[in-house]
Scaffold this motif. Structure first.
Motif, PDB file in Angstrom:
ATOM      1  N   GLY A  17      -4.693   0.474  -1.219  1.00 35.87           N
ATOM      2  CA  GLY A  17      -5.091   1.412  -0.185  1.00 35.87           C
ATOM      3  C   GLY A  17      -4.763   2.837  -0.583  1.00 35.87           C
ATOM      4  O   GLY A  17      -4.279   3.114  -1.682  1.00 35.87           O
ATOM      5  N   ALA A  18      -5.060   3.774   0.350  1.00 41.31           N
ATOM      6  CA  ALA A  18      -4.834   5.195   0.095  1.00 41.31           C
ATOM      7  C   ALA A  18      -4.267   5.841   1.354  1.00 41.31           C
ATOM      8  O   ALA A  18      -4.797   5.645   2.459  1.00 41.31           O
ATOM      9  CB  ALA A  18      -6.134   5.886  -0.303  1.00 41.31           C
ATOM     10  N   ASN A  37      -8.131   4.306   4.430  1.00 37.53           N
ATOM     11  CA  ASN A  37      -7.967   4.791   3.059  1.00 37.53           C
ATOM     12  C   ASN A  37      -8.567   6.188   2.896  1.00 37.53           C
ATOM     13  O   ASN A  37      -9.161   6.523   1.868  1.00 37.53           O
ATOM     14  CB  ASN A  37      -8.583   3.826   2.047  1.00 37.53           C
ATOM     15  CG  ASN A  37      -7.888   2.476   2.065  1.00 37.53           C
ATOM     16  OD1 ASN A  37      -6.687   2.394   2.318  1.00 37.53           O
ATOM     17  ND2 ASN A  37      -8.640   1.412   1.811  1.00 37.53           N
ATOM     18  N   ALA A  76      -4.868  -2.402   3.500  1.00 34.27           N
ATOM     19  CA  ALA A  76      -5.415  -1.043   3.512  1.00 34.27           C
ATOM     20  C   ALA A  76      -4.445  -0.130   4.244  1.00 34.27           C
ATOM     21  O   ALA A  76      -3.517  -0.592   4.925  1.00 34.27           O
ATOM     22  CB  ALA A  76      -6.784  -1.007   4.182  1.00 34.27           C
ATOM     23  N   PRO A 122       0.841  -1.199   0.000  1.00 34.87           N
ATOM     24  CA  PRO A 122       0.000   0.000   0.000  1.00 34.87           C
ATOM     25  C   PRO A 122       0.877   1.251   0.000  1.00 34.87           C
ATOM     26  O   PRO A 122       2.059   1.193   0.324  1.00 34.87           O
ATOM     27  CB  PRO A 122      -0.802  -0.130   1.304  1.00 34.87           C
ATOM     28  CG  PRO A 122      -0.712  -1.561   1.683  1.00 34.87           C
ATOM     29  CD  PRO A 122       0.607  -2.041   1.190  1.00 34.87           C
ATOM     30  N   THR A 154      -3.713  12.987  -1.555  1.00 34.57           N
ATOM     31  CA  THR A 154      -4.024  11.568  -1.373  1.00 34.57           C
ATOM     32  C   THR A 154      -3.213  10.766  -2.379  1.00 34.57           C
ATOM     33  O   THR A 154      -3.213  11.082  -3.578  1.00 34.57           O
ATOM     34  CB  THR A 154      -5.520  11.293  -1.581  1.00 34.57           C
ATOM     35  OG1 THR A 154      -6.271  12.075  -0.643  1.00 34.57           O
ATOM     36  CG2 THR A 154      -5.835   9.809  -1.373  1.00 34.57           C
ATOM     37  N   ARG A 197      -2.786   6.926  -3.864  1.00 36.63           N
ATOM     38  CA  ARG A 197      -3.679   5.761  -3.894  1.00 36.63           C
ATOM     39  C   ARG A 197      -3.135   4.719  -4.875  1.00 36.63           C
ATOM     40  O   ARG A 197      -2.610   5.040  -5.944  1.00 36.63           O
ATOM     41  CB  ARG A 197      -5.071   6.217  -4.330  1.00 36.63           C
ATOM     42  CG  ARG A 197      -6.165   5.170  -4.247  1.00 36.63           C
ATOM     43  CD  ARG A 197      -7.475   5.711  -4.815  1.00 36.63           C
ATOM     44  NE  ARG A 197      -7.835   7.016  -4.257  1.00 36.63           N
ATOM     45  CZ  ARG A 197      -8.499   7.155  -3.118  1.00 36.63           C
ATOM     46  NH1 ARG A 197      -8.879   6.096  -2.431  1.00 36.63           N
ATOM     47  NH2 ARG A 197      -8.802   8.367  -2.690  1.00 36.63           N
TER      48      ARG A 197
END
Length: 1194
Positions: A94-95, A360, A391, A10, A88, A90
């Motif tokens: 996940g983020a 996220n 995540a 992630p 953000t 991503r």
């Protein structure tokens, strides 16, 4: 590491702009956002909580493979893009989100136009000159200067307040001036704004009286003296006030007063003491400053102001609040399917922060339900995670003073183990040093590491090995037998991986034969030896140093493989020479000193120093050079080696002569390079082996024209003296270097990698400049350029320095301790992040103290100590510990400013060691054949005592030692009696204690068993020796006789002495004396008749002495009695062994033997005579006198 980037991962934010980001409106807006992940993440932004569509804004772009946002504001107003931004990152796993980044443009508005009327004030009154700068972002830094850009002098009477205003507790006549100027420097744009000058006129009472008298025709209106006033608080007003400060920030309490005389200000804390090292009282005691505020700094502070009229107080109540700060930040989790784990997010603050979780980027309460995930306040618990549930979780801790945001991912992977350490790596260490063998690995579940050596099947555990959590195998003290191949095995439920590394233990480098101190005559040769032993597989490099520097570049210095030879030494060769043997792993060194002395003088030729040169002449005169010629003086039988040319500058340094250059003794001319703006006069000195000549007469003066500077100041450096300033220092140019009048310095600085433009100021007659209001420990580029009335100097070199340091803010984590033995422990810690050091990292300090002994009998002692480990160390040794003790310790990082906070106290116990020496050993109850020994247990038991060891042996009169007897004694005993010893015998005792770890150090004592008879020992020697009787008190040990005699021999010798008193012996001696007298008379008569006969004169024959027995009361010899008139003084030296011998001649000769002796304090003789005579056995010599050595003839 790199292996994780080959696997699914992630996103993780790796770089972002600060939360409060002030931008320069003259430059593009750059908001950083970088992240990593697999696959590489994509990026998006929000502005003021809504999506920011970058594609729709022609001014906004994102850098490739990056989230960094660039806004071109040329032609736009920067205010348009002010707001709150969030990034953000991503990917499909996940983020991750950045902090909320508040963008505001910096502002440095102009001062409003104003006309300042002159301020008139009566002498002695209080006064405030207001600055009132325009509001800027960030706020400006205020300082007061005059029209020449020189800081106005401040004191306890005149000073600047925190708001920038200039306060006068009372004004004096000399305060009158027309250039009180307030400057505001805006740090972000590096611009300086200036307020209009303020004119201050101070009127004294005489001037006021004259003015009033002229108006009212009065002769005296005011009293002629200034009226004194009690102190009064201006800031803050009243008797009490309150102040709130945030944890970690700087608390500044201000106390400004007025009065006459000038009040003195002092500070105290009513609820405790000021914190050491964080407190300073500045601005002439007016401001109390506490940096890095903690909760303990809350309380009541009192400011006291007093002069000789009164004393007043003001109380300030300080409360400490705190924005959230981390206790535990959540850490990334890599879990295998069906594994458990948890994310912990703990923060503190005042008030207590609220914890909110998101997944996220979406609040967790709005995220999809997951039965395997449970949120419990500051912790998320995962039970049997499933594939595909990776995540990124966000933890937000916030209160009214701020927030913290942290991303942590949960990555669910199934991966077989991989060993990341390179295969077949070879580690080399020196014997008796630590060896660390790496085995870095990756896998999910986390692999378990085991180690094997060579073809052995057993794992390497326990002494001498230690396995660290990261898989590294440590060998405490590497020995030759530890060399070989090591196999590291990484294993989890999915598979196994292994790696081979090799350890080579090398022999240490040692200097076997060190160079020795040398004293050499001048012009002799010197050889320093340095023979070295080293491991044959390591390549050695020998280096020689002189006085810790390189050897002179001189062919007289010859370096060999194991020696240094200096030929034809001179006085300049004297010093300390060091040989250093380096290998790739270690080194050894040794030093010796060389002293050079003058060779023995040869007085055949008398040398003298040369006469001074004459007829100096200047030719070929140019703006920057001139030719000087001269005629040499007499050499005085010693050739001239060189001529020294000196100059004096009558413009800048009249009367002081300086060396300019020198030329060989064969030359009588010199080309001289000159500097501008100097009035030169030259003189020449000649040098030969004897010394320098007197100076020549000076040449004619030669003046050079001024020019722009050729050089800039040297020694430029920048450093901070406080956490918010930058001091720029340089070495000023001399008058000779100035090249012309009006020398000034242009000082320039800018923040490295941040500012493009330089901020500059021009100063004169100083060698330093202070830049205030800088961020803490930030790199700055500085340069200083010389300027005079003829122009500017060359482009100056740029020097990098740092603004001031502040105390570190973070304590080391993961502190552990490993007890190696009873006196040595090793402490490990995790180095703090570099950003938290806030200065030059000097190292780490381990504070430790002995809390108590583990033995109930030993005293309680607290002796705090610390050890410093320089550099970015992560472990250190604590030597010299007390065995069998409980220790506490903590670790702190320190920089040039001081120490950071301490880690939590940890404790450890040292095992048993050998005990210290017994506290005492004494001998009591000494009898004829036994002794009693008493002792005390050791002060330092260092464990449980298991007993004592007593050894003893006889010591004879020649200090030879007999066989050792040994006796083991229980721990609960404190005395023992030794029976069946020999009487009148000296014994030596050796005594020590022991624990389970072994025996401690030995203490010794000696004693003698008591004699069983007599008060005096008699020491009697045989023929041609002395018989000496000495008394020895009963309680003292007697001197041992060198030749002991049996009683019968002693009795015979005593009777021999009595024969000398018998009548027939006296008659015989008288006859011999009479015969000698007759012979002397006959010789005298013959000589008077004219015949010369050689007569050998002798001393008179002497009668028998009476031998006086020894005095029993003081053990000294009695006086010898004499029947003649010539008596020797008591204790005087008398001939010994005066035995009479008969020869075939008519003359009888008396031979005297010489002896040496010494005297008691009472003058009695205690020495012994050593007689020497040729003994001939004759018919008359059968008397015992010949064998008795104590009789003398006087």
């Amino acid at each position: 590491g790199n292996i994780t980037m080959l696997l699914a991962q992630p996103p993780t934010i790796t770089q972002q702009s600060p939360k409060d980001y002030i931008i320069d409106p003259r430059e593009n807006i750059v908001i950083h956002c970088e992240a990593k992940g697999k696959p590489h993440p994509s990026f998006s932004w929000t502005r003021n909580g809504t999506h920011f569509d970058i594609d729709q804004d022609p001014k906004a772009t994102m850098r490739p493979r990056s989230g960094t946002l660039v806004v071109d504001i040329s032609g736009e107003k920067a205010e348009t893009y002010e707001g709150v931004y969030q990034c953000t990152a991503r990917n499909k796993h996940g983020a991750a989100v950045s902090n909320n980044i508040v963008i505001r443009q910096s502002r440095s508005p102009l001062w409003s136009k104003e006309r300042n009327e002159p301020i008139r004030v009566q002498e002695g009154e209080a006064l405030v000159l207001h600055c009132r700068p325009p509001a800027g972002l960030p706020p400006p830094i205020i300082f007061w200067m005059d029209i020449n850009f020189q800081r106005l002098p401040q004191s306890s009477r005149v000073f600047q307040a925190l708001n920038g205003d200039l306060y006068f507790s009372n004004v004096l006549k000399e305060d009158s001036r027309n250039d009180y100027i307030c400057y505001a420097r805006f740090p972000h744009t590096q611009t300086i704004q200036q307020k209009q000058p303020i004119t201050l006129l101070v009127l004294n009472l005489d001037a006021v009286n004259e003015t009033v008298a002229a108006l009212f025709n009065e002769t005296d209106f005011f009293n002629g003296s200034v009226e004194e006033r009690k102190p009064t608080f201006l800031i803050p007003s009243g008797s009490s006030s309150s102040k709130m400060v945030l944890r970690g920030q700087v608390l500044e309490l201000e106390c400004i007063t007025e009065g006459l005389p000038t009040p003195e200000v002092s500070w105290s804390k009513l609820s405790g003491e000021f914190p050491d090292k964080r407190t300073s009282i500045v601005t002439f005691q007016k401001i109390l400053r506490i940096v890095n505020v903690s909760d303990a700094d809350a309380g009541e502070y009192r400011c006291t102001a007093h002069n000789r009229l009164a004393s007043i107080h003001h109380t300030i109540r300080v409360t400490v609040k705190a924005a959230p700060y981390w206790i535990t930040t959540p850490r990334n989790l890599v879990l295998a399917p069906r594994e458990k784990g948890q994310l912990i997010c703990r923060a503190s603050g005042t008030p207590k922060p609220t914890i909110n979780w998101a997944m996220n980027g979406i609040p967790i309460e709005n995220s999809p339900e997951d039965s395997n995930r449970k949120v419990e306040g500051d912790t998320i618990i995962f039970e049997e995670v499933q594939t595909g549930s990776s995540a990124v979780y966000q933890c937000n801790a916030s209160n009214e003073y701020g927030y913290l945001l942290s991303n942590a991912f949960v990555n669910v992977l199934s991966e077989t183990p991989r060993v990341l350490t390179p295969a077949n790596q070879v580690y080399q260490v020196i014997r008796n040093n630590h060896a660390l063998l790496d085995c870095s690995s990756f896998g999910s579940p986390i692999p378990k590491i085991t180690w094997f050596k060579d073809s052995q099947s057993s794992t390497l555990e326990g002494d001498p090995y230690m396995l660290h959590e990261n898989g590294t195998l440590e060998i405490y003290v590497a020995q030759a037998l530890n060399s070989g191949k090591y196999i590291c095995v990484a294993r989890n439920t999915l598979g196994i991986a292994e790696n081979h590394v090799y350890l080579e233990v090398k022999e240490p480098t040692r200097i076997l034969k060190q160079p020795k101190y040398k004293v050499a005559q001048r012009n002799m040769n010197v050889v320093f030896e340095c023979k070295v032993k080293h491991d044959p597989t390591l390549i050695p490099i020998m280096i020689w140093l002189k006085d810790n520097g390189e050897l002179p570049d001189d062919e007289r210095f010859l370096v060999d493989s194991d020696s240094l030879t200096i030929t034809d030494v001179t006085e300049n060769d004297a010093g300390t020479y060091t040989c250093i043997m380096n290998t790739t792993l270690d080194h050894d060194s040794a030093s010796a000193e060389l002293t050079v002395v003058e060779a023995a003088p040869t007085p055949a030729v008398i040398y003298e120093q040369p006469d001074p040169p004459t007829d100096l002449e200047l030719t070929d005169m140019k703006p920057r050079s001139v030719q000087l010629t001269w005629i040499p003086g007499d050499e005085h039988k010693s050739p001239i080696h060189k001529f020294v040319i000196q100059y004096t500058d009558s413009l800048h340094d009249h009367g002081h002569w300086h060396n300019l250059t020198h030329v060989p003794g064969s030359k009588t001319t010199a080309h001289l390079e000159l500097s501008p703006y100097v009035h030169y006069s030259f003189r020449v000195l000649a040098l030969n082996a004897v010394g320098l000549s007197d100076p020549s007469n000076p040449s004619h003066m030669y003046k050079t024209n001024p020019a722009a500077p050729d050089e800039n100041p040297s020694g430029v450096k920048g450093f901070g003296t406080e956490h918010d300033n930058l001091m720029i220092l340089w070495k000023p140019l001399s008058g000779l270097q100035a090249n012309g009048p009006g020398l000034q310095y242009k000082v320039m600085w800018r923040q490295k990698d941040v500012d493009k433009n330089w901020t500059s100021v021009t100063v004169a007659n100083v060698s330093k400049f202070m830049v205030s209001g800088t961020p803490t420990f930030t790199p700055y580029e500085v340069k200083v350029q010389a300027i005079n009335n003829n122009g500017i100097g060359p482009d100056p070199a740029v020097v990098t320095g740092h603004s001031g340091e502040d105390f570190p803010v973070q304590a080391p984590n993961s502190v552990q301790v490993l007890v190696l033995n009873s006196t040595l422990a090793e402490v490990h810690w995790e180095p703090v992040p570099p950003k938290t050091v806030r200065g030059h990292l000097k190292g780490y300090k381990v504070f430790y103290w002995r809390e108590r002994s583990l033995h109930k009998h030993n005293p309680h002692r607290v002796e705090q100590q610390f050890l410093s480990f320089s550099g970015n160390k992560s472990h250190g040794m604590l030597p010299g510990l007390q065995p069998y003790s409980l220790y506490l310790f903590n670790v702190r990082v320190y920089n040039g400013k001081g120490e950071g906070p301490a880690s939590s106290n940890l404790q450890f116990e040292t095992p048993e060691g050998v005990p210290g020496p017994p506290s005492f050993l004494r001998i009591t109850n000494s009898n004829l054949n036994n002794l009693t020994l008493e002792w005390g247990p050791p002060n330092d038991r260092n464990g449980h005592l298991t007993g004592y060891i007593l050894k003893y042996q006889q010591v004879n009169n020649s200090n030879e030692l007999g066989p050792i007897e040994e006796l083991a004694l229980p721990a609960n005993k404190t005395s023992v009696t030794l029976p069946n010893l020999k009487y009148s015998t000296r014994y030596k005792f050796y005594f020590n204690a022991k624990t389970g770890q072994g025996a401690g150090p030995v203490i010794t004592e000696e004693a003698v068993t008591i004699m069983d008879e007599g008060k005096c020992f008699r020491h009697t020697a045989l023929a041609s020796k002395t018989r000496l009787s000495l008394c020895s008190p009963l309680e003292d040990s007697p001197p041992a006789p060198t030749n002991p005699l049996d009683p019968s021999t002693q009795q015979d010798l005593n009777s021999n002495a009595d024969i000398a008193t018998q009548g027939w012996f006296i008659g015989l001696m008288c006859a011999i004396a009479l015969l000698i007298l007759v012979l002397l008379i006959i010789c005298f008569i013959k000589r008077n008749k004219g015949g010369k006969y050689p007569v050998k004169e002798k001393e008179d024959a002497h009668t028998d002495p009476e031998f006086q027995p020894m005095k029993e009361d003081d053990c000294t010899f009695g006086e010898y009695s004499d029947t003649e008139d010539h008596k020797p003084l008591k204790g005087s030296r008398t001939p010994s062994n005066g035995t009479v011998h008969r020869d075939s001649s008519d003359e009888s000769l008396v031979d005297y033997g010489g002896g040496d002796g010494q005297f008691n304090e009472d003058g009695s003789f205690i020495g012994q005579y050593s007689g020497k005579s040729s003994i001939r056995e004759t018919a008359e010599a059968h008397s015992p006198v010949n064998t008795t050595t104590m009789n003398s003839f006087v």
